[in-house]
Write a protein that holds these residues in place. Structure first.
Motif, PDB file in Angstrom:
ATOM      1  N   CYS A 282     -15.325   5.071  -0.278  1.00  0.00           N
ATOM      2  CA  CYS A 282     -15.784   5.130   1.111  1.00  0.00           C
ATOM      3  C   CYS A 282     -15.372   6.436   1.774  1.00  0.00           C
ATOM      4  O   CYS A 282     -16.183   7.121   2.399  1.00  0.00           O
TER       5      CYS A 282
ATOM      6  N   ARG B  45     -11.763  -7.438   2.904  1.00  0.00           N
ATOM      7  CA  ARG B  45     -10.938  -6.313   2.456  1.00  0.00           C
ATOM      8  C   ARG B  45     -11.746  -5.453   1.493  1.00  0.00           C
ATOM      9  O   ARG B  45     -12.720  -5.911   0.884  1.00  0.00           O
ATOM     10  N   LEU B  46     -11.282  -4.219   1.365  1.00  0.00           N
ATOM     11  CA  LEU B  46     -11.840  -3.293   0.384  1.00  0.00           C
ATOM     12  C   LEU B  46     -10.815  -3.073  -0.707  1.00  0.00           C
ATOM     13  O   LEU B  46      -9.630  -2.868  -0.424  1.00  0.00           O
TER      14      LEU B  46
ATOM     15  N   ASP C 208      -8.834  -0.848  -3.329  1.00  0.00           N
ATOM     16  CA  ASP C 208      -8.354   0.531  -3.165  1.00  0.00           C
ATOM     17  C   ASP C 208      -9.394   1.539  -3.641  1.00  0.00           C
ATOM     18  O   ASP C 208      -9.639   2.565  -2.986  1.00  0.00           O
TER      19      ASP C 208
ATOM     20  N   GLU D 227      -6.453   1.213   4.848  1.00  0.00           N
ATOM     21  CA  GLU D 227      -6.434   0.724   3.482  1.00  0.00           C
ATOM     22  C   GLU D 227      -5.506  -0.473   3.344  1.00  0.00           C
ATOM     23  O   GLU D 227      -4.453  -0.538   3.968  1.00  0.00           O
TER      24      GLU D 227
ATOM     25  N   HIS E  41     -12.213   1.754  -1.279  1.00  0.00           N
ATOM     26  CA  HIS E  41     -11.809   2.468  -0.068  1.00  0.00           C
ATOM     27  C   HIS E  41     -11.804   3.974  -0.318  1.00  0.00           C
ATOM     28  O   HIS E  41     -12.245   4.762   0.529  1.00  0.00           O
ATOM     29  N   ASP E  42     -11.317   4.382  -1.504  1.00  0.00           N
ATOM     30  CA  ASP E  42     -11.356   5.806  -1.859  1.00  0.00           C
ATOM     31  C   ASP E  42     -12.792   6.312  -1.906  1.00  0.00           C
ATOM     32  O   ASP E  42     -13.087   7.425  -1.447  1.00  0.00           O
TER      33      ASP E  42
ATOM     34  N   SER F 279       0.824  -1.210   0.000  1.00  0.00           N
ATOM     35  CA  SER F 279       0.000   0.000   0.000  1.00  0.00           C
ATOM     36  C   SER F 279       0.861   1.264   0.000  1.00  0.00           C
ATOM     37  O   SER F 279       2.087   1.200   0.078  1.00  0.00           O
TER      38      SER F 279
ATOM     39  N   ALA G 275     -14.663   2.637   5.977  1.00  0.00           N
ATOM     40  CA  ALA G 275     -13.594   3.634   5.864  1.00  0.00           C
ATOM     41  C   ALA G 275     -12.847   3.826   7.176  1.00  0.00           C
ATOM     42  O   ALA G 275     -11.764   4.412   7.199  1.00  0.00           O
TER      43      ALA G 275
END
Length: 1424
Positions: A1026, A1017-1018, A1020, A958, A1023-1024, A756, A954
């Motif tokens: 979120c 997991r999310l 990427d 990440e 996650h952005d 990450s 969120a």
């Protein structure tokens, strides 16, 4: 180009000297003086880019040059030639002025100077103003255009006054203001003055041009020039103009602050002008008034700075009153300058007003510093004589008042006399120590308020008696009476001390004082026929504001940025909370209990109404959305207020409570009226979800190519890189490669880490070691360098594959590469990155593999399989489905997310076409932007309850696993999961989770032994999404090291450097939820706070193990209303803060430290549902009060927990009936353990430690019976001690998951376990059973799906497929003596996976044979 004008002026002056009798030369010279001032104004205009203005400037320059050349050519000729020349120049000039006249008129309307270059040169400023004055003098000679002699005389007088005013202003500006013309406050004043003078010059020129042209409009232009009332140019710099005076005095205060010298005297000279000799008393008092102006102006600035830029209203109104008196003085002086005969009384009236203001200032001065020392000094010193001097002057001035003013004079004199007597009395009492400092202060404040209000009343009464007041629309009798009524109301407030003792009482009293002063200003200005600064309606608005302050008795509501997600769910959540609060019967809310009951019913009714509103209803009636938004905001405010009343009741909370009660009543009434307009649409079942589908896309060509690069080629350590945009499927492909059978057999060790953008090297090392060696407590204690060495040792001489996912820069590789030895055996590193340049920096000699997007066909096949689960797409949806797949542009992430959306869309063509239309992004070529748009669309179509749960993701870091159990506990604590009483909320939350996974908004990263989801997991991009939506909807704020003030903090993890010159300011947050990703010391030392924060979740950005202790007690004071507090990453030391009991709203609490015990104050957390204590050393003792925590559902304490109670308590009936999961109690074998466990009758999950009893009796040294725990489904026991008597090995009937460690029981006892009818997961660890042979009996383990054998001394395992008919996964770890896995396991129909980890080679070979024999069973080998 000024030299053209200088040359022309010089030539005309020479002509006039040679021809003194030629009057036309003077006229021509006047014409060009007007034109030159016009040109100079244009040069200093703020926006000279207008083409017409620029053209005018050029034309004037050209005309001046032309005339100058003509004169220069013939000026020395004969008188006749010169006369012809002058007439010709006059004609040309007159024609030119006629030509430009239409531009000049428009030019003057909005003129503003561009800079203060006018003041940069004294000679230029003087010459320019002299020229303007000369122009006015020239105009004065043209007033014969007025036929009426009276009008002509008035215009002459006004022009003369204007001439003198400019003269006075010119000298004043040069003497006082010009020196500091660049200072902000002075700059604005000078710009205004210069702009007005330029406008006078332009209007003069405009008039002159029209006059020279003989136009009738010249009269209009001259009238406009000399207009004295509002709207006239002169009025804008007239000291009798209240607005200009206010502007002027603000400038004086700024000047005084810079140069406190003679500025006051200069202003006084400017204001009085020619009337000084006739008004000696007035001059002296005005100087005092100016002193008050400076003193209070500086005080205003000081208080403004202290109040963050907000000027105090009482000081501002005091300054306004000074301005009003200065305006009145200017009016008097103007009358004197104009020759109006003034008697003494008008001046005396003004002097009495100034005297009253001086007395008020004296009281305010006393109030500003009322300490014992200051009061003693003021009372005992000669300064107390100030009031006596004021009173004496007031008497003298009052005697000079005319008869009609005597009555008002007596009233005002009586006010000061009363004040003087009261102050003298206070002085005596204070010196005799009969009264306290606070009594003096309150008395002085009351005196001041009575004085100010009485004065305002006197002025209004006088205004009421004046017939001239009728000239002002604002001053009708009815309006003045209304203002008097408001003043009487405030008098009642002050005299009855209704705000006495209130925290903000003084502020409210100051607002009352300010309002009274504004009334005085209003009356004073109207009485001298000037427009007040504040109109009647503005005064009424101030009344309204003050009344609201009186009603509120405090500040405005402190919170505003409430979450906008799942509003209806929050209303339900609050309603349920209030119902529980009423059950608790808290004494803190006893006074408002009935109102809370009412609010709870209103909220329930509102929820019922809002639930029925459909999207079509909102489209038809947008006001319904406003109603819902308003109701939610009121609900959030109610939550804060009621919690405040319960925690720390205060008067302001009570007011807000009643205010909100009124609002919720109105809302409910509006909702009841809206029932008729909404439809009867049914609400979809919130928990209806589809099955989880973990479909993996088949890219066999890509997979085969990369497998070949991993397993073939050079024997040297190699790096293989996969590159592609986010969402193209890099991680999915890497997972397939990682679990590819050929790859598994090819490498001895395989490990995975996710890097990450923000990474911790130590975490990466631990993640890799966990896949290769396993993690022990000893490994966790190693430093980063020790971990690198450990990893290198483990990999040495082994063929290994390390996957590094989501690599953003080369630094991560540089940190780890030395830990990857090259044993020349074909080891590989697999890199996934969005950046090809990073891949090339890591391995310059090997081209990265660019993962291709899906073809349209592959996209459609994935979409079809995801939606229809192999059943095929109906014919009517085929074309539109292919169109939707094509719009995903080959990004798998987009495909699966759209599939999740279509799964919940009606299988009708028109419904799918709407989705296709929403995805129509023909102009968006950027694949990543298109992907994000698709994700946003999927979010938009989520039901409200899932939006909130999705945004909560969120909170987590990440590219890290999200523990499902923890996530669900967060959801429940936050009230994001709603269900009926018949539904278990944990089950509903599980359904929510499955729904999000099935929509491909989450991916499963780990599963539990029984196949349930353990971690997710999310992606990427998700996650952005979120984070952006959470921020947009005020749902959550993420705080990282990149945010201020933390970005400027030093890098040290042990505390701030000694040389770190950084003033730590308190960090305050308004967010409803906070997720903080920082270094521990930065977080603790910044002491953050959040008044309305309900969730605080902390993740450490460095130093994975929390070794250094920190004091976290400040959180209990800075975040009073938390529901979720997760500080598991912070070591709070040996002391569990007792202040934790202040956080009565907590539902989830996780902490960590070297704590030995938990304080009794923990029981104050009556709402607590989850308590996690990560003990870093040994045993943690629970307090006796733990038994009062009736809502506790999950209690987890590591390493183990003991109870603090005596025999009396042990024999009591304390129970925690709601507790469903508990770890890790430390229990003594025998009946004592049973007595304790019976107090948790509804336990579903238990992890505990059993110790050998100190009592040597047989009863006390036997395995406890667990059958009374009838709800227990998961049991994990670790035993310390000698061999137990396990003859009564009795386990719960419903047990599904069993883990046993260190019991050293004979294998024959497994028959008891094998007969459990529901057992699905069995883990036998660390010598749980002893003996070389495990022989299974009949009818055992019929439901078992997972079996793990770890660190056992078993040699021979006698078992057959019928013993484990449903076994799916078998794990054998550290069983070095086991000869083989029973080959008959090839016949277990559901067996999917066998893992042999760090065991003997024989075991590995037997497992491989089973895998090869079936071709379906995956065998994972991790060798020693």
């Amino acid at each position: 180009m000024a030299w053209n004008f200088d040359r022309l002026t010089e030539l005309l002056d020479n002509l006039r000297k040679k021809n003194p009798t030629h009057s036309n030369i003077t006229v021509l010279r006047n014409d060009w003086r007007f034109l030159r001032t016009l040109w100079e104004c244009i040069c200093h205009q703020q926006q000279p880019n207008n083409w017409a203005t620029l053209a005018l400037k050029v034309e004037i320059e050209a005309a001046a040059q032309n005339i100058a050349e003509d004169i220069a050519e013939k000026h020395d000729r004969s008188e006749l030639v010169v006369s012809i020349l002058v007439r010709d120049c006059q004609r040309k000039t007159k024609d030119f002025m006629a030509q430009i006249s239409r531009y000049v008129c428009r030019f003057s309307k909005s003129f503003q100077v561009k800079s203060l270059s006018l003041f940069s040169d004294d000679s230029f400023w003087t010459r320019f103003v002299d020229a303007v004055r000369a122009n006015l003098w020239s105009i004065k000679s043209t007033t014969h255009i007025y036929e009426n002699a009276r009008y002509r005389s008035e215009v002459d007088q006004k022009l003369g006054a204007l001439y003198k005013d400019l003269d006075s202003l010119q000298d004043y500006i040069l003497a006082v203001v010009r020196r500091e013309y660049r200072t902000n406050g002075i700059h604005d004043f000078l710009v205004h003055v210069a702009s007005v003078i330029c406008r006078i010059a332009i209007q003069s020129c405009d008039y002159w041009i029209n006059y020279r042209a003989g136009k009738y409009s010249a009269v209009y232009e001259l009238n406009k020039l000399v207009e004295e009332e509002e709207g006239g140019v002169l009025y804008e710099i007239d000291p009798t103009n209240p607005k200009f005076m206010e502007f002027h005095t603000k400038t004086l205060i700024v000047l005084y602050k810079i140069h406190p010298g003679p500025i006051g005297g200069n202003f006084c000279n400017y204001l009085l002008g020619g009337s000084r000799s006739r008004q000696k008393n007035l001059e002296a008092e005005i100087k005092v008034l100016i002193f008050l102006l400076f003193h209070n102006g500086l005080e205003d600035e000081k208080e403004e700075e202290e109040d963050d830029g907000e000027s105090c209203e009482d000081v501002r109104s005091f300054l306004a009153e000074i301005n009003a008196l200065l305006v009145e003085a200017a009016c008097l002086c103007e009358a004197v300058r104009r020759g109006t005969e003034l008697s003494c009384p008008p001046c005396s009236e003004l002097l009495t007003k100034i005297s009253i203001l001086k007395a008020e200032h004296f009281l305010k001065k006393l109030l500003r510093d009322t300490t014992d020392i200051a009061l003693s000094f003021l009372f005992k010193s000669h300064r107390i004589g100030e009031l006596k001097d004021i009173l004496e002057k007031m008497r003298r001035f009052s005697e000079d008042l005319p008869d009609e003013k005597k009555e008002y004079g007596k009233r005002r004199l009586a006010i000061i006399e009363g004040v003087a007597e009261e102050v003298a009395s206070l002085c005596q009492a204070f010196e005799a120590k009969k009264i306290s400092e606070s009594t003096v202060k309150n008395s002085l404040l009351r005196l001041l308020l009575n004085m100010v209000i009485s004065k305002a009343e006197s002025f209004l009464m006088e205004l009421l008696s004046k017939k001239s007041a009728a000239n002002f629309v604002d001053c009708t009798e009815d309006r003045i009476q209304l203002l008097l009524q408001q003043l009487n109301f405030f008098t009642l407030i002050v005299t009855n001390d209704l705000v006495k003792g209130r925290k903000d009482g003084n502020m409210i009293l100051a607002d009352i004082e300010a309002f009274a002063r504004w009334l005085t200003c209003f009356a004073s200005l109207v009485m001298v026929k000037k427009k007040p600064i504040l109109s009647f309606y503005e005064l009424l608005e101030k009344v309204k504001l003050v009344k609201e302050e009186l009603k509120e008795i405090g500040p405005q509501f402190p919170l505003s940025a409430f979450p906008q997600t799942y509003k209806l769910g929050f209303i339900d959540f609050l309603s349920n909370n209030l119902r529980e609060l009423l059950k608790y019967d808290s004494q803190a809310v006893a006074q408002v209990k009935q109102h809370i009951e009412e609010i709870q019913l209103h909220l329930k009714s509102l929820s019922s109404f809002l639930t029925r509103i459909s999207d079509s209803d909102i489209d038809e009636h947008p006001e319904l959305k406003d109603l819902g938004d308003h109701a939610t905001n009121v609900a959030y405010k109610l939550e804060y207020v009621i919690d405040s009343i319960e925690l720390d009741p205060d008067w302001k909370h009570c007011f807000w409570f009643y205010y909100l009660l009124d609002e919720v009543r109105v809302l409910d009434k509006q909702a009841s009226q809206g029932h008729e307009i909404i439809s009867d649409a049914k609400v979809q079942n919130a928990t209806q979800v589809s099955a989880i589908n973990e479909l993996v896309v088949d890219l066999s060509d890509e997979e085969a190519f990369i497998v070949d690069r991993l397993t073939g080629g050079s024997s040297q350590l190699g790096v293989v890189s996969i590159v592609g945009i986010s969402g193209v499927g890099k991680t999915t492909m890497a997972r397939k490669l990682f679990n590819n059978q050929n790859v598994i057999y090819h490498f001895h060790h395989r490990a995975w880490c996710t890097v990450s953008q923000v990474y911790d090297t130590r975490e990466l090392l631990l993640e890799i070691l966990s896949g290769i060696h396993g993690l022990t407590n000893e490994v966790h204690q190693l430093s980063k360098e020790e971990l690198k060495s450990k990893l290198r040792q483990c990999l040495m001489k082994n063929k290994y594959l390390i996957v590094m996912d989501n690599v953003w820069n080369v630094e991560a590789w540089s940190e780890l590469k030395n830990s990857f030895p090259d044993s020349i055996n074909g080891s590989r590193i697999l890199i996934m990155s969005c950046r090809s340049d990073v891949a090339l920096q890591i391995e310059p000699d090997c081209d990265p593999h660019f993962l291709r997007p899906f073809s349209d066909y592959e996209s459609w096949k994935l979409l079809e399989e995801k939606i229809f689960q192999g059943e095929g797409c109906p014919e009517e949806l085929l074309l539109v489905g292919e169109q939707i797949a094509q719009q995903c542009k080959g990004l798998p992430l987009s495909v699966v997310v759209v599939a999740g959306l279509l799964e919940r869309t009606e299988k009708r063509k028109e419904c799918w076409e709407k989705v296709a239309e929403s995805l129509s992004l023909d102009k968006m070529e950027d694949l990543e932007a298109r992907c994000m748009k698709i994700l946003e669309l999927s979010y938009r179509y989520l039901p409200g309850y899932l939006k909130a749960c999705f945004l909560y993701l969120a909170v987590f870091i990440e590219d890290r696993d999200i523990p499902v159990d923890k996530l669900i506990k967060f959801w429940l604590a936050e009230g994001l999961v709603q269900g009926t009483r018949s539904n278990n909320l944990e089950d509903v939350a599980q359904d929510y989770l499955k729904d999000l996974i099935s929509r491909s908004l989450m991916t499963i990263s780990k599963r539990k032994s029984n196949g349930d989801v353990k971690a997710c997991r999310l992606h990427d991009r998700l996650h952005d999404l979120c984070l952006s939506k959470a921020k947009e909807e005020n749902f959550l704020q993420l705080v990282t090291t990149y945010d201020e003030p933390y970005a400027s903090f030093p890098d040290s993890i042990y505390g701030f450097d000694l040389y770190f010159d950084h003033q730590l300011q308190p960090v305050t947050y308004e967010a409803y939820r906070l997720s903080i990703f920082l270094k521990r010391n930065h977080f603790v030392e910044s002491r953050p706070s959040g008044l309305g924060t309900r969730s605080l979740i902390f993740f450490a950005s460095a130093d994975s193990e929390p070794r250094c202790p920190h004091d976290i007690s400040f959180i209990c004071y800075n975040f009073k209303f938390l529901r979720v507090l997760d500080l598991e990453c912070i070591n709070m030391g040996i002391s569990f803060p007792f202040e934790i009991g202040l956080l009565v709203g907590l539902r989830y609490l996780a902490v960590s430290g070297y704590v030995r015990s938990i304080p009794e104050s923990i029981a104050n957390l009556r709402n607590l549902e989850t308590l996690v204590v990560k003990g870093l050393r040994g045993k943690v003792v629970l307090p006796v009060t733990i038994w009062h925590m009736k809502r506790l559902r999950h209690l987890h304490v590591n390493k183990h927990v003991a109870f603090n109670w005596d025999d009396e308590l042990l024999g009591g009936h304390f129970q925690l009936e709601n507790l469903v999961s508990f770890s890790c109690p430390s229990l003594s074998c025998g009946e004592d353990a049973e007595k304790i466990l019976k107090r948790f009758p509804n336990l579903c999950t238990l992890r505990c430690m059993l110790f050998e009893s100190r009592d040597s009796s047989k009863i006390c040294n036997q395995l406890p019976r667990f059958n009374f725990l009838t709800h227990l489904e998961s049991l994990n026991i670790f035993y310390y001690g000698r061999a137990l008597d396990a003859s009564k090995f009795i386990l719960p009937f419903k047990l599904k998951n069993l883990t046993l460690s260190n019991f050293h029981l004979p294998w024959s006892y497994t028959s008891v376990i094998g007969r459990l009818p529901h057992l699905q997961v069995l883990k036998l660890l660390s010598g749980a059973f002893e003996g070389q042979i495990w022989h299974l009996g009949e009818q055992e383990f019929r439901e078992l799906v997972f079996l793990k054998l770890d660190t056992l001394n078993i040699v021979q395992w006698s078992a057959f497929s019928y013993h484990f008919p449903k076994l799916q996964r078998l794990v054998i770890q550290n069983c070095k003596d086991l000869l083989k896995v029973p080959y008959d396991f090839v016949h277990i129909p559901k067996l999917q996976r066998i893992e042999v980890l760090w065991s003997g080679q024989c075991t590995e070979e037997s497992a491989k044979k089973i895998g090869e024999a079936t071709g379906k069973i995956k065998v994972v080998i991790n060798s020693l």
